[in-house]
Design a protein around this motif. Sequence first.
Motif, short mmCIF file in Angstrom:
data_model
loop_
_atom_site.label_atom_id
_atom_site.label_comp_id
_atom_site.label_asym_id
_atom_site.label_seq_id
_atom_site.Cartn_x
_atom_site.Cartn_y
_atom_site.Cartn_z
N VAL A 68 -3.29 -3.45 7.69
CA VAL A 68 -3.33 -4.96 7.49
C VAL A 68 -4.66 -5.24 7.27
N SER A 69 -5.54 -4.82 8.45
CA SER A 69 -7.02 -5.18 8.46
C SER A 69 -7.71 -4.65 7.06
N TYR A 70 -7.45 -3.40 6.94
CA TYR A 70 -8.18 -2.81 5.92
C TYR A 70 -7.92 -3.29 4.69
N ALA A 71 -6.76 -4.05 4.42
CA ALA A 71 -6.23 -4.56 3.14
C ALA A 71 -7.18 -5.74 2.95
N LYS A 72 -7.87 -6.28 3.99
CA LYS A 72 -8.66 -7.32 3.60
C LYS A 72 -10.21 -7.03 3.16
N GLN A 73 -10.26 -5.75 3.32
CA GLN A 73 -11.87 -5.24 3.17
C GLN A 73 -12.38 -5.46 1.54
N LYS B 294 6.46 2.70 9.75
CA LYS B 294 6.55 1.57 10.91
C LYS B 294 5.31 0.52 10.40
N ALA B 295 4.18 1.17 9.79
CA ALA B 295 2.85 0.43 9.28
C ALA B 295 3.47 -0.19 8.03
N GLY B 296 4.46 -0.38 7.62
CA GLY B 296 4.89 -1.19 6.24
C GLY B 296 4.81 -0.23 5.16
N ILE B 297 4.60 1.28 5.15
CA ILE B 297 4.17 1.82 3.81
C ILE B 297 5.39 2.77 3.66
N ILE B 298 6.29 2.53 2.62
CA ILE B 298 7.47 3.35 2.26
C ILE B 298 7.12 4.24 1.19
N ASP B 299 6.31 4.19 0.22
CA ASP B 299 5.96 5.11 -1.02
C ASP B 299 4.75 5.98 -0.24
N ILE B 300 5.59 7.09 -0.11
CA ILE B 300 4.62 8.40 0.36
C ILE B 300 4.72 9.46 -0.51
N LEU B 301 3.24 9.97 -0.62
CA LEU B 301 3.05 11.19 -1.56
C LEU B 301 2.77 12.40 -0.34
N LEU B 302 3.66 13.39 -0.50
CA LEU B 302 3.58 14.52 0.41
C LEU B 302 2.80 15.78 -0.39
N VAL B 303 1.79 16.34 0.17
CA VAL B 303 0.92 17.10 -0.52
C VAL B 303 1.30 18.48 0.44
N ILE B 304 1.86 19.46 0.01
CA ILE B 304 2.35 20.71 0.37
C ILE B 304 1.97 21.86 -0.01
N SER B 305 2.01 22.95 0.71
CA SER B 305 1.84 24.22 -0.06
C SER B 305 2.91 24.94 -0.31
N LYS B 306 2.79 25.95 -1.19
CA LYS B 306 4.17 26.72 -1.85
C LYS B 306 5.07 27.20 -0.43
N MET C 271 0.82 -1.12 -0.10
CA MET C 271 -0.01 0.08 0.01
C MET C 271 1.01 1.34 -0.15
N LYS C 272 0.21 2.28 -0.42
CA LYS C 272 0.94 3.83 -0.50
C LYS C 272 0.36 4.70 0.73
N GLY C 273 1.12 5.61 0.96
CA GLY C 273 0.75 6.62 1.69
C GLY C 273 0.53 8.03 1.37
N GLY D 27 4.59 11.76 11.45
CA GLY D 27 3.80 11.16 10.20
C GLY D 27 4.58 10.04 9.40
N ILE D 28 5.42 10.86 8.91
CA ILE D 28 6.51 9.62 7.87
C ILE D 28 6.76 8.42 8.77
N GLU D 29 7.24 8.60 10.05
CA GLU D 29 7.54 7.31 10.71
C GLU D 29 6.24 6.35 11.04
#
Length: 243
Positions: free
Chosen positions: A121-126, A43-55, A1-3, A37-39
């Motif tokens: 992990v629980s959500y991945a099964k939904q 820790k939840a196993g998500i390493i591909d992260i999109l960071l939406v920031i302002s200018k 999953m991605k974050g 937040g990144i950590e």
Amino acid sequence: MKGIILAGGTGTRLRPLTQLLNKHLLPVGKYPMIVYGIESLRKAGIIDILLVISKQSSGLYTDFLGSGATFGVNITYRIQEQAGGIAEALDLAKGFVLPEEKFVVLLGDNLFADDLGAYVVSYAKQQPGTARVLLKEVDDPRRYGVPVFDTAHKELISRIEEKPEFPKSGYSVTGFYMYDTSVFQLISGLAPSARGELEITDVNNIYAAQGGLEYDIVPGFWSDAGTFESLQEAAVEMKGLLP
């Protein structure tokens, strides 16, 4: 999953500090807020992260975080040109996640002491087309979005009420949401709220009306660190969670 971490916004409750610096870069202990937040995602196993920031402060984000390698993740950046609501910021993630892929959305000022991996992990099964949110029991739910539980299906939320005068439960919806790409179709049909923004509560209430909004309850510390008081509390409670 991605974050996806949403770290835009104007931080009006933390002025005058946020006139100088984006609130997600303000210190919580010895680290900028955004690092927690990144950590949490890592820790939840998500390493591909999109960071939406302002200018504002975008150069400081890239200077400090870079590619994310120092923090054990891969960071992609997108700019939210104007503050138009959480759902509008989330819509910028289209293309970052693959069709029908599940992902996690974290508001950058929401800090958790718990390991959130089991919930992911629980959500991945939904089933596809459903969503899940994390809840926290709070002293004064009138300050937050409050879930109303489905009496017929205990695992579901029937609706979320924003800052109700008479809360129907003692829980707050935290800024940790789990979706698949069906969420982007829902966002495309939203109308702006009275304050001119696309609201994430409206998105979640569509899922709820369709019988597709589940939840987990986090037992440990959680803070929406958007005020000076909560920022100070978070610095104390999060101390020692990072080296």
